[in-house]
Design a protein around this motif. Structure first.
Motif, PDB file in Angstrom:
ATOM      1  N   ASP A  52       4.418  10.308 -47.014  1.00 39.22           N
ATOM      2  CA  ASP A  52       3.159  10.781 -46.429  1.00 39.22           C
ATOM      3  C   ASP A  52       3.182  12.288 -46.170  1.00 39.22           C
ATOM      4  OD1 ASP A  52       0.711  10.993 -45.263  1.00 39.22           O
ATOM      5  OD2 ASP A  52       1.009   9.396 -43.797  1.00 39.22           O
ATOM      6  N   GLU A  53       2.934  13.048 -47.243  1.00 41.93           N
ATOM      7  CA  GLU A  53       2.967  14.510 -47.130  1.00 41.93           C
ATOM      8  C   GLU A  53       1.856  15.024 -46.217  1.00 41.93           C
ATOM      9  OE1 GLU A  53       2.671  15.653 -51.233  1.00 41.93           O
ATOM     10  OE2 GLU A  53       4.393  14.363 -51.655  1.00 41.93           O
ATOM     11  N   ASP A  54       0.706  14.322 -46.242  1.00 42.41           N
ATOM     12  CA  ASP A  54      -0.409  14.766 -45.398  1.00 42.41           C
ATOM     13  C   ASP A  54      -0.037  14.701 -43.921  1.00 42.41           C
ATOM     14  OD1 ASP A  54      -2.089  15.284 -47.535  1.00 42.41           O
ATOM     15  OD2 ASP A  54      -2.929  13.262 -47.563  1.00 42.41           O
ATOM     16  N   MET A  55       0.691  13.646 -43.532  1.00 40.46           N
ATOM     17  CA  MET A  55       1.073  13.494 -42.118  1.00 40.46           C
ATOM     18  C   MET A  55       2.137  14.530 -41.736  1.00 40.46           C
ATOM     19  SD  MET A  55       0.230  11.907 -39.421  1.00 40.46           S
ATOM     20  CE  MET A  55      -0.690  10.436 -39.868  1.00 40.46           C
ATOM     21  N   LEU A  56       3.059  14.824 -42.658  1.00 40.83           N
ATOM     22  CA  LEU A  56       4.055  15.872 -42.403  1.00 40.83           C
ATOM     23  C   LEU A  56       3.353  17.223 -42.221  1.00 40.83           C
ATOM     24  CD1 LEU A  56       6.930  17.086 -42.307  1.00 40.83           C
ATOM     25  CD2 LEU A  56       6.898  17.137 -44.812  1.00 40.83           C
ATOM     26  N   GLU A  57       2.397  17.483 -43.118  1.00 40.79           N
ATOM     27  CA  GLU A  57       1.669  18.751 -43.055  1.00 40.79           C
ATOM     28  C   GLU A  57       0.862  18.859 -41.752  1.00 40.79           C
ATOM     29  OE1 GLU A  57      -0.950  21.396 -46.194  1.00 40.79           O
ATOM     30  OE2 GLU A  57       0.001  19.558 -46.889  1.00 40.79           O
ATOM     31  N   ALA A  58       0.303  17.729 -41.326  1.00 37.09           N
ATOM     32  CA  ALA A  58      -0.464  17.723 -40.068  1.00 37.09           C
ATOM     33  C   ALA A  58       0.456  18.094 -38.899  1.00 37.09           C
ATOM     34  CB  ALA A  58      -1.084  16.347 -39.841  1.00 37.09           C
ATOM     35  N   GLY A  59       1.680  17.584 -38.920  1.00 36.17           N
ATOM     36  CA  GLY A  59       2.649  17.913 -37.881  1.00 36.17           C
ATOM     37  C   GLY A  59       3.002  19.390 -37.904  1.00 36.17           C
ATOM     38  N   GLU A  60       3.132  19.914 -39.121  1.00 38.75           N
ATOM     39  CA  GLU A  60       3.459  21.342 -39.264  1.00 38.75           C
ATOM     40  C   GLU A  60       2.309  22.229 -38.780  1.00 38.75           C
ATOM     41  OE1 GLU A  60       6.585  20.749 -42.997  1.00 38.75           O
ATOM     42  OE2 GLU A  60       4.529  21.393 -43.390  1.00 38.75           O
ATOM     43  N   ASP A  61       1.085  21.754 -38.971  1.00 37.35           N
ATOM     44  CA  ASP A  61      -0.074  22.501 -38.459  1.00 37.35           C
ATOM     45  C   ASP A  61       0.012  22.636 -36.935  1.00 37.35           C
ATOM     46  OD1 ASP A  61      -1.094  22.682 -41.007  1.00 37.35           O
ATOM     47  OD2 ASP A  61      -2.635  21.136 -40.740  1.00 37.35           O
ATOM     48  N   TYR A  62       0.332  21.522 -36.268  1.00 40.00           N
ATOM     49  CA  TYR A  62       0.457  21.559 -34.803  1.00 40.00           C
ATOM     50  C   TYR A  62       1.632  22.447 -34.379  1.00 40.00           C
ATOM     51  CZ  TYR A  62      -2.971  17.820 -34.185  1.00 40.00           C
ATOM     52  OH  TYR A  62      -4.124  17.084 -34.169  1.00 40.00           O
ATOM     53  N   GLN A  63       2.720  22.313 -35.109  1.00 46.48           N
ATOM     54  CA  GLN A  63       3.919  23.106 -34.822  1.00 46.48           C
ATOM     55  C   GLN A  63       3.596  24.608 -34.858  1.00 46.48           C
ATOM     56  OE1 GLN A  63       7.037  22.448 -37.712  1.00 46.48           O
ATOM     57  NE2 GLN A  63       8.647  22.792 -36.198  1.00 46.48           N
ATOM     58  N   ALA A  64       2.710  24.993 -35.794  1.00 51.19           N
ATOM     59  CA  ALA A  64       2.347  26.407 -35.942  1.00 51.19           C
ATOM     60  C   ALA A  64       1.470  26.887 -34.784  1.00 51.19           C
ATOM     61  CB  ALA A  64       1.619  26.617 -37.273  1.00 51.19           C
ATOM     62  N   ILE A  65       0.746  25.971 -34.164  1.00 52.65           N
ATOM     63  CA  ILE A  65      -0.187  26.350 -33.098  1.00 52.65           C
ATOM     64  C   ILE A  65       0.444  26.273 -31.708  1.00 52.65           C
ATOM     65  CG2 ILE A  65      -2.378  25.712 -31.961  1.00 52.65           C
ATOM     66  CD1 ILE A  65      -3.348  24.629 -34.687  1.00 52.65           C
ATOM     67  N   ILE A  66       1.305  25.276 -31.512  1.00 50.35           N
ATOM     68  CA  ILE A  66       1.827  24.971 -30.173  1.00 50.35           C
ATOM     69  C   ILE A  66       3.258  25.495 -29.985  1.00 50.35           C
ATOM     70  CG2 ILE A  66       2.483  23.026 -28.651  1.00 50.35           C
ATOM     71  CD1 ILE A  66      -0.487  23.275 -28.846  1.00 50.35           C
ATOM     72  N   SER A  67       3.503  26.189 -28.866  1.00 46.17           N
ATOM     73  CA  SER A  67       4.851  26.713 -28.595  1.00 46.17           C
ATOM     74  C   SER A  67       5.700  25.690 -27.842  1.00 46.17           C
ATOM     75  CB  SER A  67       4.772  27.992 -27.770  1.00 46.17           C
ATOM     76  OG  SER A  67       3.907  28.902 -28.347  1.00 46.17           O
ATOM     77  N   VAL A  68       6.018  24.617 -28.531  1.00 42.58           N
ATOM     78  CA  VAL A  68       6.907  23.573 -28.002  1.00 42.58           C
ATOM     79  C   VAL A  68       7.816  23.184 -29.172  1.00 42.58           C
ATOM     80  CG1 VAL A  68       6.991  21.147 -27.249  1.00 42.58           C
ATOM     81  CG2 VAL A  68       5.225  22.646 -26.337  1.00 42.58           C
ATOM     82  N   PRO A  69       9.127  22.941 -28.925  1.00 45.88           N
ATOM     83  CA  PRO A  69       9.987  22.526 -30.038  1.00 45.88           C
ATOM     84  C   PRO A  69       9.498  21.208 -30.665  1.00 45.88           C
ATOM     85  CG  PRO A  69      11.299  23.056 -28.089  1.00 45.88           C
ATOM     86  CD  PRO A  69       9.860  23.051 -27.662  1.00 45.88           C
ATOM     87  N   PHE A  70       9.309  21.240 -31.982  1.00 51.77           N
ATOM     88  CA  PHE A  70       8.924  20.047 -32.747  1.00 51.77           C
ATOM     89  C   PHE A  70      10.113  19.585 -33.564  1.00 51.77           C
ATOM     90  CE2 PHE A  70       4.314  18.962 -33.168  1.00 51.77           C
ATOM     91  CZ  PHE A  70       3.800  19.814 -32.224  1.00 51.77           C
TER      92      PHE A  70
END
Lengths: 183, 126
Positions: free
Chosen positions: B101-119
């Motif tokens: 599920d590349e779309d779900m991985l990419e969605a996680g990376e989108d949040y990671q780029a916006i939020i300053s919390v370790p993902f």
């Protein structure tokens, strides 16, 4: 008026329509439609990747219709709360086609948003998505314009649309989304 | 110990938030038509928890599907967690995705780029 049912049937058969509906789009209807499409895709033994992609696009397209049912000029009684959608599978691709009335005054705004999405590359869509997600106004109705960007990202295809003028109040908006398999 | 839990439905995820141990789990599908209404109780609970958070908070997100209406609400949840993290208590978000599920991985990376919390991106078998 006598309806030529065979004509309907023949057109749907030739376009391999799996499911179609015309009427009021309710939350319960969408729950049922999504369940039916999931079991159809299971029966076709689609790959999990394909199933997920089609399901995601379906959710966005159908919820888009749901959220815009209120915008039809109900007071006139002429158009009512009614929309149409069809889901087909043809030449190795799933097609999700939706149609609904839209007030003429809203046509140019929607058209320019769709054209903007269509003008962006894959990377630009990703940036645009994050920008709307982080800064955009969240409407009570939906993702505030995220839906179309998400569909374009997930399908990797342009959004095909038409606006058909009906009268001085409304136009009919059709959207045709293609999800190509094994991309 | 106080807990906030919601059972999953065909359109909404299971939510388990153990405020006593600082573990939040969001699992399943998130495709409600009205996401704001669904996520409000969780956001309210996070706000309450943020007043005296545990030294470490762990968040496990394992979504099969989410719609764009939910994506904004999930960001609101993450923003509450970001505030806790910035306040000095550690927060980790484990974002699960199925291996194809590349779309779900990419969605996680989108949040990671916006939020300053370790993902942490966690791949799970289908």
């Amino acid at each position: 008026m006598m309806l030529d049912l065979f004509d309907f049937y023949d057109k749907m058969e030739r376009n391999n329509i799996l499911l179609s509906f015309k009427g009021d789009i309710t939350s319960d209807l969408l729950t049922s439609i999504l369940q039916i499409m999931e079991s159809k895709m299971d029966n076709f033994q689609e790959e999990p990747k394909t199933k997920k992609k089609v399901y995601n696009v379906l959710v966005e397209c159908l919820q888009n219709l749901y959220h815009h049912m209120d915008e039809a000029p109900v007071d006139s009684g002429e158009y009512g709360r009614s929309a149409i959608f069809m889901i087909g599978k043809l030449d190795g691709a799933y097609n999700v086609i939706t149609g609904n009335y839209i007030l003429n005054e809203n046509v140019s705004g929607l058209k320019s948003r769709l054209d903007e999405v269509n003008s962006l590359s894959k990377d630009e869509l990703k940036e645009y998505y994050k920008q709307i997600l982080n800064n955009g106004e969240m409407s009570l109705k939906g993702g505030g314009g995220l839906g179309m960007v998400d569909i374009a990202r997930k399908t990797g295809q342009k959004l095909h649309y038409t606006f058909q003028p009906i009268d001085e109040k409304v136009s009919f908006f059709s959207l045709n989304i293609k999800v190509t398999l094994n991309q | 110990m106080e807990k906030f839990t919601l059972d999953g439905t065909p359109k909404t995820p299971t939510i388990n938030f153990d405020l006593g141990s600082g573990v939040l789990e969001i699992k399943g599908r998130s495709i409600p038509e009205n996401s704001i209404e669904f996520y409000k109780p969780l956001v309210d609970n996070l706000e309450k928890y943020g007043l005296s958070p545990k030294p470490a908070t762990t968040v496990n997100v394992q979504l099969e599907y989410f719609n764009t209406s939910s994506s904004k609400c999930i960001l609101d949840v993450f923003k509450k967690l970001e505030a806790i993290h910035k306040g000095g208590s550690s927060v980790t978000i484990n974002w699960h995705y199925e291996e194809d599920d590349e779309d779900m991985l990419e969605a996680g990376e989108d949040y990671q780029a916006i939020i300053s919390v370790p993902f942490k991106m966690v791949q799970v078998a289908e």
